[in-house]
Design a protein around this motif. Structure first.
Motif, PDB file in Angstrom:
ATOM      1  N   ARG A 112       2.578   2.031 -13.009  1.00 56.11           N
ATOM      2  CA  ARG A 112       2.360   0.597 -13.177  1.00 56.11           C
ATOM      3  C   ARG A 112       1.257   0.126 -12.233  1.00 56.11           C
ATOM      4  O   ARG A 112       1.198   0.542 -11.076  1.00 56.11           O
ATOM      5  CB  ARG A 112       3.644  -0.183 -12.898  1.00 56.11           C
ATOM      6  CG  ARG A 112       4.616  -0.185 -14.055  1.00 56.11           C
ATOM      7  CD  ARG A 112       5.939  -0.780 -13.650  1.00 56.11           C
ATOM      8  NE  ARG A 112       5.872  -2.206 -13.334  1.00 56.11           N
ATOM      9  CZ  ARG A 112       5.907  -3.177 -14.241  1.00 56.11           C
ATOM     10  NH1 ARG A 112       5.981  -2.889 -15.525  1.00 56.11           N
ATOM     11  NH2 ARG A 112       5.866  -4.438 -13.881  1.00 56.11           N
ATOM     12  N   PRO A 113       0.383  -0.756 -12.717  1.00 58.06           N
ATOM     13  CA  PRO A 113      -0.638  -1.322 -11.833  1.00 58.06           C
ATOM     14  C   PRO A 113       0.022  -2.054 -10.663  1.00 58.06           C
ATOM     15  O   PRO A 113       1.113  -2.622 -10.800  1.00 58.06           O
ATOM     16  CB  PRO A 113      -1.379  -2.310 -12.741  1.00 58.06           C
ATOM     17  CG  PRO A 113      -1.074  -1.865 -14.132  1.00 58.06           C
ATOM     18  CD  PRO A 113       0.299  -1.271 -14.092  1.00 58.06           C
ATOM     19  N   GLN A 114      -0.640  -2.046  -9.523  1.00 59.97           N
ATOM     20  CA  GLN A 114      -0.146  -2.731  -8.331  1.00 59.97           C
ATOM     21  C   GLN A 114      -1.011  -3.965  -8.081  1.00 59.97           C
ATOM     22  O   GLN A 114      -2.222  -3.853  -7.930  1.00 59.97           O
ATOM     23  CB  GLN A 114      -0.209  -1.804  -7.116  1.00 59.97           C
ATOM     24  CG  GLN A 114       0.550  -0.490  -7.276  1.00 59.97           C
ATOM     25  CD  GLN A 114       2.046  -0.695  -7.258  1.00 59.97           C
ATOM     26  OE1 GLN A 114       2.574  -1.491  -6.486  1.00 59.97           O
ATOM     27  NE2 GLN A 114       2.749   0.038  -8.111  1.00 59.97           N
ATOM     28  N   VAL A 115      -0.394  -5.133  -8.056  1.00 61.44           N
ATOM     29  CA  VAL A 115      -1.110  -6.374  -7.793  1.00 61.44           C
ATOM     30  C   VAL A 115      -0.567  -6.990  -6.508  1.00 61.44           C
ATOM     31  O   VAL A 115       0.646  -7.167  -6.362  1.00 61.44           O
ATOM     32  CB  VAL A 115      -0.970  -7.372  -8.959  1.00 61.44           C
ATOM     33  CG1 VAL A 115      -1.645  -8.701  -8.614  1.00 61.44           C
ATOM     34  CG2 VAL A 115      -1.591  -6.783 -10.228  1.00 61.44           C
ATOM     35  N   VAL A 116      -1.469  -7.306  -5.594  1.00 61.53           N
ATOM     36  CA  VAL A 116      -1.100  -7.902  -4.311  1.00 61.53           C
ATOM     37  C   VAL A 116      -1.445  -9.389  -4.332  1.00 61.53           C
ATOM     38  O   VAL A 116      -2.552  -9.772  -4.735  1.00 61.53           O
ATOM     39  CB  VAL A 116      -1.843  -7.209  -3.151  1.00 61.53           C
ATOM     40  CG1 VAL A 116      -1.573  -7.925  -1.834  1.00 61.53           C
ATOM     41  CG2 VAL A 116      -1.439  -5.747  -3.056  1.00 61.53           C
ATOM     42  N   LEU A 117      -0.505 -10.233  -3.925  1.00 62.36           N
ATOM     43  CA  LEU A 117      -0.753 -11.653  -3.748  1.00 62.36           C
ATOM     44  C   LEU A 117      -0.891 -11.918  -2.255  1.00 62.36           C
ATOM     45  O   LEU A 117       0.063 -11.698  -1.491  1.00 62.36           O
ATOM     46  CB  LEU A 117       0.395 -12.502  -4.303  1.00 62.36           C
ATOM     47  CG  LEU A 117       0.404 -12.801  -5.813  1.00 62.36           C
ATOM     48  CD1 LEU A 117       0.638 -11.518  -6.605  1.00 62.36           C
ATOM     49  CD2 LEU A 117       1.475 -13.827  -6.136  1.00 62.36           C
ATOM     50  N   ILE A 118      -2.078 -12.347  -1.849  1.00 65.39           N
ATOM     51  CA  ILE A 118      -2.318 -12.668  -0.440  1.00 65.39           C
ATOM     52  C   ILE A 118      -2.138 -14.168  -0.279  1.00 65.39           C
ATOM     53  O   ILE A 118      -2.951 -14.959  -0.754  1.00 65.39           O
ATOM     54  CB  ILE A 118      -3.710 -12.196   0.005  1.00 65.39           C
ATOM     55  CG1 ILE A 118      -3.825 -10.672  -0.175  1.00 65.39           C
ATOM     56  CG2 ILE A 118      -3.972 -12.586   1.456  1.00 65.39           C
ATOM     57  CD1 ILE A 118      -5.175 -10.093   0.196  1.00 65.39           C
ATOM     58  N   SER A 119      -1.044 -14.551   0.383  1.00 65.63           N
ATOM     59  CA  SER A 119      -0.613 -15.956   0.436  1.00 65.63           C
ATOM     60  C   SER A 119      -0.293 -16.330   1.886  1.00 65.63           C
ATOM     61  O   SER A 119       0.862 -16.576   2.232  1.00 65.63           O
ATOM     62  CB  SER A 119       0.614 -16.168  -0.451  1.00 65.63           C
ATOM     63  OG  SER A 119       0.403 -15.675  -1.760  1.00 65.63           O
ATOM     64  N   LEU A 120      -1.292 -16.368   2.728  1.00 67.25           N
ATOM     65  CA  LEU A 120      -1.052 -16.608   4.149  1.00 67.25           C
ATOM     66  C   LEU A 120      -0.646 -18.051   4.440  1.00 67.25           C
ATOM     67  O   LEU A 120      -0.014 -18.320   5.455  1.00 67.25           O
ATOM     68  CB  LEU A 120      -2.294 -16.232   4.974  1.00 67.25           C
ATOM     69  CG  LEU A 120      -2.826 -14.798   4.823  1.00 67.25           C
ATOM     70  CD1 LEU A 120      -3.817 -14.489   5.934  1.00 67.25           C
ATOM     71  CD2 LEU A 120      -1.717 -13.766   4.805  1.00 67.25           C
ATOM     72  N   ASN A 121      -1.025 -18.968   3.551  1.00 67.91           N
ATOM     73  CA  ASN A 121      -0.615 -20.372   3.696  1.00 67.91           C
ATOM     74  C   ASN A 121       0.230 -20.791   2.491  1.00 67.91           C
ATOM     75  O   ASN A 121       0.053 -21.872   1.941  1.00 67.91           O
ATOM     76  CB  ASN A 121      -1.833 -21.302   3.797  1.00 67.91           C
ATOM     77  CG  ASN A 121      -2.462 -21.295   5.167  1.00 67.91           C
ATOM     78  OD1 ASN A 121      -1.954 -20.686   6.096  1.00 67.91           O
ATOM     79  ND2 ASN A 121      -3.600 -21.965   5.315  1.00 67.91           N
ATOM     80  N   CYS A 122       1.147 -19.955   2.096  1.00 69.54           N
ATOM     81  CA  CYS A 122       1.905 -20.173   0.859  1.00 69.54           C
ATOM     82  C   CYS A 122       2.711 -21.468   0.913  1.00 69.54           C
ATOM     83  O   CYS A 122       3.530 -21.672   1.817  1.00 69.54           O
ATOM     84  CB  CYS A 122       2.837 -19.001   0.615  1.00 69.54           C
ATOM     85  SG  CYS A 122       3.611 -19.032  -1.010  1.00 69.54           S
ATOM     86  N   GLU A 123       2.464 -22.336  -0.057  1.00 68.35           N
ATOM     87  CA  GLU A 123       3.214 -23.577  -0.161  1.00 68.35           C
ATOM     88  C   GLU A 123       4.578 -23.306  -0.794  1.00 68.35           C
ATOM     89  O   GLU A 123       4.706 -22.433  -1.654  1.00 68.35           O
ATOM     90  CB  GLU A 123       2.454 -24.596  -1.018  1.00 68.35           C
ATOM     91  CG  GLU A 123       1.107 -25.031  -0.438  1.00 68.35           C
ATOM     92  CD  GLU A 123       1.259 -25.876   0.810  1.00 68.35           C
ATOM     93  OE1 GLU A 123       2.358 -26.445   1.002  1.00 68.35           O
ATOM     94  OE2 GLU A 123       0.295 -25.963   1.587  1.00 68.35           O
ATOM     95  N   PRO A 124       5.615 -24.038  -0.385  1.00 67.09           N
ATOM     96  CA  PRO A 124       6.964 -23.771  -0.893  1.00 67.09           C
ATOM     97  C   PRO A 124       7.111 -23.962  -2.400  1.00 67.09           C
ATOM     98  O   PRO A 124       8.036 -23.415  -3.005  1.00 67.09           O
ATOM     99  CB  PRO A 124       7.846 -24.758  -0.109  1.00 67.09           C
ATOM    100  CG  PRO A 124       6.917 -25.811   0.396  1.00 67.09           C
ATOM    101  CD  PRO A 124       5.614 -25.124   0.624  1.00 67.09           C
TER     102      PRO A 124
END
Length: 218
Positions: free
Chosen positions: A8-20
């Motif tokens: 399966r492809p690997q997708v990374v979400l970079i969310s250092l300021n992730c809003e709730p």
């Protein structure tokens, strides 16, 4: 099942300021991503750099954090990953929270001349001179979005563009032309051996979900 998970492809979400409220707002996109790939979200700089070194299939930059000085090293890691053949897409809350003056130096590090452009809702049309036919059949031929546009985009890097019929779509102001040469809310450019995308939509339109998936090769 084990062999299937490996491929399966690997997708990374970079969310250092992730809003709730990110997950709720982008629920449909996340659901589609999870149906096609293994997702990993990181909210810390060191974790982001480590996952990028593992060469995922794609990395989504979901907020404006990487434009901040304290996270410049993470942005450099993203660009190194892209130059080596990776795919990264700037999307989500980035266009909503980024300071317009920060956009030019941010993309300059990628060798792009993109700057903050218009901010409004209008209908963009698929650039069939740029998008291959097999991919174009999967993308909406046009769709309306409220977006932070970027300007100084080469025609070859604009997946969507405005045309003579594109007007500022407002309930308050009279419609005026939104057809500005060199501006787009959906760009995809070569950086080194990889690709860097930008989706300026601020309202999580269904059309943008399809665009982001396509940019990720999904």
């Amino acid at each position: 099942m084990a062999a299937e998970n490996v491929t399966r492809p690997q997708v990374v979400l970079i969310s250092l300021n992730c809003e709730p409220f990110f997950d709720e707002m982008y629920r449909s996109l996340l659901t589609e991503l999870e149906s096609k790939a293994s997702l990993k979200r990181v909210k810390e700089a060191d974790s982001a750099i480590r996952l990028l070194s593992e060469q995922p299939s794609a990395a989504l930059i979901t907020d404006e954090a990487l434009a901040n000085t304290e996270n410049a090293h993470v942005w450099e890691a993203v660009l190194q990953y892209v130059r080596q053949g990776g795919i990264s897409v700037i999307m989500g809350h980035f266009p909503s929270y980024i300071k317009p003056a920060s956009i030019k130096p941010f993309f300059a590090k990628a060798g792009l001349q993109w700057e903050a452009g218009s901010y409004h809702r209008t209908t963009l049309v698929l650039n069939r001179e740029v998008v291959a036919n097999d991919l174009a059949t999967k993308l909406p031929p046009q769709y309306s979005q409220k977006a932070l546009f970027v300007k100084n985009v080469a025609p070859a890097n604009a997946w969507y563009h405005t045309d003579e019929s594109s007007v500022v779509e407002s309930r308050v102001f009279a419609p005026t032309s939104a057809n500005i040469m060199g501006e787009t809310a959906v760009a995809f450019a070569s950086v080194g051996h990889g690709k860097l995308g930008y989706v300026g939509d601020v309202n999580a339109e269904e059309g943008s979900d399809v665009v982001i998936l396509a940019m990720c090769g999904l």
